[in-house]
Design a protein around this motif. Structure first.
Motif, PDB file in Angstrom:
ATOM      1  N   CYS A  25      23.037  35.706  36.401  1.00  0.00           N
ATOM      2  CA  CYS A  25      22.556  34.319  36.326  1.00  0.00           C
ATOM      3  C   CYS A  25      21.252  34.198  37.103  1.00  0.00           C
ATOM      4  N   ILE A  33      20.021  27.073  34.868  1.00  0.00           N
ATOM      5  CA  ILE A  33      20.577  28.406  35.087  1.00  0.00           C
ATOM      6  C   ILE A  33      20.621  29.126  33.743  1.00  0.00           C
ATOM      7  N   HIS A  34      20.187  30.362  33.721  1.00  0.00           N
ATOM      8  CA  HIS A  34      20.204  31.191  32.523  1.00  0.00           C
ATOM      9  C   HIS A  34      21.112  32.382  32.806  1.00  0.00           C
ATOM     10  N   SER A  35      22.154  32.526  31.999  1.00  0.00           N
ATOM     11  CA  SER A  35      23.120  33.611  32.196  1.00  0.00           C
ATOM     12  C   SER A  35      23.146  34.508  30.979  1.00  0.00           C
TER      13      SER A  35
END
Length: 165
Positions: A25, A33-35
């Motif tokens: 993440c 948030i980029h997961s």
């Protein structure tokens, strides 16, 4: 979950060693948030987590803009969940790439370990948060059904805690 014995950095390493994929993440440019799932190449003796990736990937851009990341591991069949927080950086070191390269990595990196676009992400872990239970899925299921029937609160004898690195 109750907080039982305090776990150590070595316990965390043991908890995640057989979980091959984690969610990395990062912070996207828009602040969200980029997961994404990532194959873990390993956790070294200092608690650093290593991933292979491409130099031109968005992950590298996001890490360069904000190094604070979270790496989440889950093994539902073992009732084990671990989130490791730390700072990520790109490590472009052919010796390290060779150290963490596996034959399976060729599926994601068909040009091999000598691909000039191949690099590593190193996560310098600061803290881990864990949820761990000795109960298997069947036992947990029976306990949850029992709480529904009795109207009592679900409690599990598992452990929760944090570990500083």
């Amino acid at each position: 979950m109750k907080n039982e014995e305090k776990k150590t950095q070595e316990d965390i390493r043991e908890m995640v060693k057989d979980i091959n994929f984690a969610m990395l993440c990062t912070h996207a440019k828009n602040g969200h948030i980029h997961s994404r799932p990532m194959g873990t190449q390993g956790m070294d003796k200092d608690g650093n987590i290593w991933f292979l990736t491409e130099k031109d990937s968005g992950k590298i851009d996001e890490i360069n803009a904000n190094a604070n990341v979270c790496v989440c591991y889950a093994s539902p069949s073992d009732n084990t969940y671990v989130c490791i927080m730390g700072e990520a950086s790109e490590v472009n070191d052919p010796k390290k790439i060779d150290e963490y390269w596996t034959p399976l990595a060729k599926a994601w990196f068909p040009k091999g370990k000598d691909d000039p676009n191949l690099t590593l992400i190193k996560v310098n872990a600061h803290e881990a948060e864990y949820w761990d239970s000795d109960s298997n899925k069947l036992v947990v299921g029976i306990k949850m059904i029992s709480t529904l029937v009795t109207g009592k609160e679900y409690t599990d004898e598992g452990a929760y805690g944090t570990v500083k690195f």
